[in-house]
Design a protein around this motif. Structure first.
Motif, mmCIF file in Angstrom:
data_model
loop_
_atom_site.group_PDB
_atom_site.id
_atom_site.type_symbol
_atom_site.label_atom_id
_atom_site.label_comp_id
_atom_site.label_asym_id
_atom_site.label_seq_id
_atom_site.Cartn_x
_atom_site.Cartn_y
_atom_site.Cartn_z
ATOM 1 N N CYS A 274 0.832 -1.205 0.000
ATOM 2 C CA CYS A 274 0.000 0.000 0.000
ATOM 3 C C CYS A 274 0.868 1.256 0.000
ATOM 4 O O CYS A 274 0.556 2.228 -0.702
ATOM 5 C CB CYS A 274 -0.924 -0.011 1.211
ATOM 6 N N THR A 275 1.946 1.256 0.766
ATOM 7 C CA THR A 275 2.814 2.431 0.834
ATOM 8 C C THR A 275 3.509 2.681 -0.498
ATOM 9 O O THR A 275 3.643 3.829 -0.940
ATOM 10 C CB THR A 275 3.847 2.264 1.957
ATOM 11 N N ILE A 276 3.933 1.612 -1.160
ATOM 12 C CA ILE A 276 4.547 1.767 -2.493
ATOM 13 C C ILE A 276 3.543 2.387 -3.468
ATOM 14 O O ILE A 276 3.866 3.340 -4.195
ATOM 15 C CB ILE A 276 5.035 0.405 -3.012
ATOM 16 N N LEU A 277 2.333 1.864 -3.463
ATOM 17 C CA LEU A 277 1.298 2.414 -4.336
ATOM 18 C C LEU A 277 0.983 3.869 -3.968
ATOM 19 O O LEU A 277 0.784 4.718 -4.852
ATOM 20 C CB LEU A 277 0.023 1.570 -4.238
ATOM 21 N N SER A 278 0.934 4.159 -2.663
ATOM 22 C CA SER A 278 0.573 5.506 -2.204
ATOM 23 C C SER A 278 1.633 6.534 -2.582
ATOM 24 O O SER A 278 1.306 7.641 -3.027
ATOM 25 C CB SER A 278 0.367 5.501 -0.686
ATOM 26 N N VAL A 279 2.914 6.180 -2.403
ATOM 27 C CA VAL A 279 3.995 7.110 -2.749
ATOM 28 C C VAL A 279 3.978 7.394 -4.245
ATOM 29 O O VAL A 279 4.083 8.552 -4.684
ATOM 30 C CB VAL A 279 5.358 6.537 -2.315
ATOM 31 N N ALA A 280 3.848 6.338 -5.057
ATOM 32 C CA ALA A 280 3.824 6.525 -6.510
ATOM 33 C C ALA A 280 2.629 7.382 -6.933
ATOM 34 O O ALA A 280 2.755 8.290 -7.772
ATOM 35 C CB ALA A 280 3.776 5.169 -7.203
ATOM 36 N N THR A 281 1.466 7.105 -6.349
ATOM 37 C CA THR A 281 0.259 7.859 -6.700
ATOM 38 C C THR A 281 0.376 9.320 -6.289
ATOM 39 O O THR A 281 0.012 10.231 -7.048
ATOM 40 C CB THR A 281 -0.971 7.223 -6.025
ATOM 41 N N ALA A 282 0.901 9.571 -5.080
ATOM 42 C CA ALA A 282 1.064 10.952 -4.614
ATOM 43 C C ALA A 282 2.038 11.720 -5.497
ATOM 44 O O ALA A 282 1.793 12.888 -5.846
ATOM 45 C CB ALA A 282 1.542 10.953 -3.160
ATOM 46 N N LEU A 283 3.139 11.096 -5.875
ATOM 47 C CA LEU A 283 4.108 11.755 -6.753
ATOM 48 C C LEU A 283 3.503 12.036 -8.125
ATOM 49 O O LEU A 283 3.709 13.118 -8.700
ATOM 50 C CB LEU A 283 5.351 10.876 -6.911
ATOM 51 N N PHE A 284 2.756 11.088 -8.651
ATOM 52 C CA PHE A 284 2.147 11.271 -9.969
ATOM 53 C C PHE A 284 1.166 12.440 -9.965
ATOM 54 O O PHE A 284 1.186 13.295 -10.855
ATOM 55 C CB PHE A 284 1.437 9.979 -10.391
ATOM 56 N N ILE A 285 0.302 12.494 -8.936
ATOM 57 C CA ILE A 285 -0.695 13.578 -8.876
ATOM 58 C C ILE A 285 -0.011 14.918 -8.641
ATOM 59 O O ILE A 285 -0.378 15.936 -9.239
ATOM 60 C CB ILE A 285 -1.719 13.278 -7.766
ATOM 61 N N ALA B 101 10.119 6.370 -13.710
ATOM 62 C CA ALA B 101 9.344 5.466 -14.570
ATOM 63 C C ALA B 101 8.556 4.474 -13.731
ATOM 64 O O ALA B 101 7.398 4.142 -14.046
ATOM 65 C CB ALA B 101 10.280 4.741 -15.532
ATOM 66 N N ALA B 102 9.180 3.981 -12.654
ATOM 67 C CA ALA B 102 8.484 3.049 -11.767
ATOM 68 C C ALA B 102 7.289 3.724 -11.101
ATOM 69 O O ALA B 102 6.218 3.120 -10.961
ATOM 70 C CB ALA B 102 9.451 2.513 -10.717
ATOM 71 N N ALA B 103 7.457 4.989 -10.693
ATOM 72 C CA ALA B 103 6.349 5.714 -10.061
ATOM 73 C C ALA B 103 5.190 5.885 -11.038
ATOM 74 O O ALA B 103 4.019 5.708 -10.662
ATOM 75 C CB ALA B 103 6.826 7.076 -9.563
ATOM 76 N N ILE B 104 5.497 6.204 -12.282
ATOM 77 C CA ILE B 104 4.443 6.354 -13.289
ATOM 78 C C ILE B 104 3.746 5.014 -13.529
ATOM 79 O O ILE B 104 2.510 4.932 -13.568
ATOM 80 C CB ILE B 104 5.035 6.902 -14.602
ATOM 81 N N GLY B 105 4.539 3.947 -13.678
ATOM 82 C CA GLY B 105 3.955 2.636 -13.933
ATOM 83 C C GLY B 105 3.083 2.147 -12.794
ATOM 84 O O GLY B 105 1.968 1.640 -13.014
ATOM 85 N N VAL B 106 3.559 2.301 -11.562
ATOM 86 C CA VAL B 106 2.792 1.843 -10.400
ATOM 87 C C VAL B 106 1.515 2.648 -10.236
ATOM 88 O O VAL B 106 0.445 2.101 -9.940
ATOM 89 C CB VAL B 106 3.663 1.922 -9.125
ATOM 90 N N SER B 107 1.602 3.968 -10.425
ATOM 91 C CA SER B 107 0.401 4.799 -10.302
ATOM 92 C C SER B 107 -0.612 4.480 -11.392
ATOM 93 O O SER B 107 -1.821 4.456 -11.145
ATOM 94 C CB SER B 107 0.770 6.282 -10.331
ATOM 95 N N MET B 108 -0.126 4.196 -12.596
ATOM 96 C CA MET B 108 -1.038 3.812 -13.670
ATOM 97 C C MET B 108 -1.717 2.482 -13.362
ATOM 98 O O MET B 108 -2.894 2.278 -13.669
ATOM 99 C CB MET B 108 -0.270 3.713 -14.987
ATOM 100 N N LEU B 109 -0.975 1.563 -12.737
ATOM 101 C CA LEU B 109 -1.568 0.299 -12.309
ATOM 102 C C LEU B 109 -2.686 0.532 -11.305
ATOM 103 O O LEU B 109 -3.772 -0.052 -11.413
ATOM 104 C CB LEU B 109 -0.488 -0.590 -11.693
ATOM 105 N N PHE B 110 -2.431 1.432 -10.339
ATOM 106 C CA PHE B 110 -3.456 1.713 -9.333
ATOM 107 C C PHE B 110 -4.699 2.335 -9.959
ATOM 108 O O PHE B 110 -5.827 1.888 -9.696
ATOM 109 C CB PHE B 110 -2.891 2.641 -8.257
ATOM 110 N N PHE B 111 -4.517 3.369 -10.776
ATOM 111 C CA PHE B 111 -5.683 4.024 -11.367
ATOM 112 C C PHE B 111 -6.416 3.090 -12.334
ATOM 113 O O PHE B 111 -7.645 3.135 -12.438
ATOM 114 C CB PHE B 111 -5.263 5.312 -12.081
ATOM 115 N N GLY B 112 -5.667 2.232 -13.021
ATOM 116 C CA GLY B 112 -6.319 1.243 -13.874
ATOM 117 C C GLY B 112 -7.173 0.294 -13.064
ATOM 118 O O GLY B 112 -8.304 -0.056 -13.466
ATOM 119 N N MET B 113 -6.667 -0.141 -11.906
ATOM 120 C CA MET B 113 -7.444 -1.005 -11.016
ATOM 121 C C MET B 113 -8.692 -0.289 -10.513
ATOM 122 O O MET B 113 -9.763 -0.895 -10.398
ATOM 123 C CB MET B 113 -6.580 -1.433 -9.837
ATOM 124 N N MET B 114 -8.564 1.004 -10.213
ATOM 125 C CA MET B 114 -9.721 1.750 -9.734
ATOM 126 C C MET B 114 -10.803 1.856 -10.813
ATOM 127 O O MET B 114 -11.994 1.702 -10.530
ATOM 128 C CB MET B 114 -9.292 3.156 -9.296
#
Length: 537
Positions: free
Chosen positions: A65-76, A283-296
């Motif tokens: 969850c923290t990995i996803l949260s950090v990537a998502t926060a950075l992306f936004i 690149a990892a932050a973008i990929g992980v955040s895209m994975l999260f938003f895709g799941m949403m």
């Protein structure tokens, strides 16, 4: 009157927070008909595996969850325009969605006849295991953590980043050496909160855990199936102790985060950093955040569509049958949920404003103790807080069980910590000189409160009202054992539908709850906006 109001506030906190926790502690030592630690020994011997399961799931959930949260926060934080608005909109929907939604979508997408596993990939596998619990908890906890980390990113001093660029630092070096170190206390807070929330989650393991069970799901079964309050109290103490330890660590980390960002300029625009130029980490932050938003998108798209699709011999067709079923499905539960949420929103917001004012401006003796006491329910498992109310208010002269009062009080004080933090943060922006000037001009305590403090706290009132309403409409764990079976709320009708396998009806109930919460929040912001507009004479 001023002192009576203060005593009423402090007395309410002691009665509805401290007393229930004391009752749980005392009841946990009454197992076996005598006062002792027998219940703890029985829990340790019988549910040691469940305790390990809770820790195992909690640790992995916190990390993912923290990995996803950090990537998502950075992306936004690094986006502007419609992309940022779209991402924030998705986070808002997930924030106001009822519990069990992730489990419902998981079954629909990845179940034995799931849209992805069975229909798309032609796989037949058993999705009910610990990994499903870990993945759904990780996804569910991201929005709150991402918003929290986004708040930290918004406080970063843009001058420091500009100075690093002027000195020749690459975007990857700025991200690695400046941004992430400044986020470290917030990341640890996210890790900590995710672990505590995972320990307290009973719904996800019950619905999709299969034979895998955690201590929180066993507490649910002990109360619903066996009505064993002694054993359930002892189980809750196993969750309560790490939660209290996490609470003090949480407060320390927050202070560390505030010190690291105290040079903030209060920026609210996007972070001046391009993740695409930050090397593998960006690149990892973008990929992980895209994975999260895709799941949403998949998750909520599945929920919205499931209520209007009917499967016949493997083929789907549009239908309104389930909508008609919803309209006939005891509408009083939804109206009762709205009514309870409105009461808690108004009463809880007023209580938070008054409590924060007295703690911050009146310098009440024992202020630190009461502040910790008020904050404690945020860190407690919901089932623990609910059991405490059963033990505390199940006999005269304070017999409240079976009434709406106990449900409303539990909601109010469970949500009070966040509201007091919002009000306290707003109060720090109101100069004390305004209050002193009003008193010098002859204003009494209530006049100062009415004419100076309350108008200054209008933004905090709106934020607390919105938070209280959405939380009251979607809360489950804390009031699970307090609800009168004849007066259920909509979220428990949703749980019953999911547990019974009626996924189409559950999807429509989820959609209706989300639409109602968003509509009320939108109306509240519209009223506030119109009230704040200057009047032209």
């Amino acid at each position: 009157m001023d002192k009576l109001l203060l005593l009423a506030l402090l007395g309410s906190v002691c009665l509805f927070v401290f007393y229930p926790m004391l009752c749980i502690l005392l009841r946990s030592f009454q197992g076996g008909g005598s006062f002792g630690a027998g219940a703890y020994q029985a829990v340790w011997e019988q549910y040691r595996v469940n305790l390990w399961n809770s820790v195992f799931v909690g640790v992995l959930t916190a990390v993912f969850c923290t990995i996803l949260s950090v990537a998502t926060a950075l992306f936004i934080a690094t986006r502007r325009g419609w992309v940022r608005l779209l991402c924030m909109g998705l986070l808002l929907i997930t924030m106001v969605s009822p519990p069990f939604v992730s489990s419902l979508a998981y079954i629909q997408l990845y179940g034995r006849r799931g849209w992805i596993t069975y229909r798309l990939l032609h796989l037949s596998w058993d999705p009910y295991n610990c990994w499903g619990v870990i993945w759904m908890q990780s996804i569910s906890f991201v929005p709150l953590n991402a918003l929290f980390l986004g708040g930290i990113l918004s406080k970063l001093d843009g001058g420091s980043l500009q100075a690093a660029r002027d000195l020749g630092a690459s975007p990857a070096a700025i991200l690695r050496d400046i941004v992430l170190p400044l986020m470290r206390p917030g990341i640890l807070v996210s890790l900590l909160l995710s672990f505590v929330r995972s320990l307290a989650d009973f719904g996800t393991p019950v619905i999709i855990g299969g034979r895998f069970s955690t201590i929180a799901s066993e507490i649910y079964l002990q109360l619903v199936g066996y009505s064993n309050l002694e054993k359930a109290s002892a189980m809750n103490m196993f969750l309560l102790l790490p939660s209290i330890a996490a609470f003090f660590l949480y407060r320390y980390l927050l202070r560390q985060s505030d010190r690291l960002t105290e040079g903030s300029r209060g920026r609210q625009e996007g972070l001046e950093l391009k993740l695409s130029r930050c090397g593998p980490m960006g690149a990892a932050a973008i990929g992980v955040s895209m994975l999260f938003f895709g799941m949403m998108v998949l998750q909520y798209g599945c929920i919205f569509l499931s209520g209007f699709l009917k499967s016949t011999r493997g083929k789907y067709a549009f239908t309104t049958r389930y909508l008609e079923q919803l309209l006939k499905y005891d509408a009083s539960t939804m109206l009762r949920s709205i009514w309870y949420a409105l009461i808690v929103s108004l009463a809880g917001t007023l209580f938070a404003i008054l409590f924060s004012y007295y703690m911050e401006r009146r310098h009440v003796p024992g202020r630190s103790f009461f502040d910790c006491l008020v904050t404690l329910p945020y860190m407690l498992p919901g089932t623990c807080f609910g059991i405490g109310y059963i033990l505390a208010f199940n006999s005269q002269p304070l017999k409240l069980t079976g009434t709406a009062v106990i449900v409303l009080a539990n909601m109010l004080f469970k949500q009070l910590p966040t509201c007091t933090k919002i009000c306290t943060a707003t109060l720090t922006q109101v100069p004390e000189s305004l209050e002193r000037a009003a008193r010098d001009l002859g204003g009494g305590p209530f006049a100062v409160m009415r004419d100076v403090i309350l108008p200054s706290l209008r933004p905090a009132f709106l934020s607390c009202f919105v938070y209280n309403f959405s939380s009251s409409m979607t809360t489950a764990g804390a009031i699970l054992f307090l609800i009168n079976p004849g007066k259920k709320l909509a979220v428990f009708k949703l749980f019953d539908a999911v547990y019974a396998g009626d996924y189409a009806l559950a999807s429509l109930i989820s959609t209706l709850i989300i639409v109602i919460v968003l509509a009320v929040e939108g109306l509240a912001y519209l009223i506030s906006w119109k009230a704040a507009r200057p009047r032209v004479s």
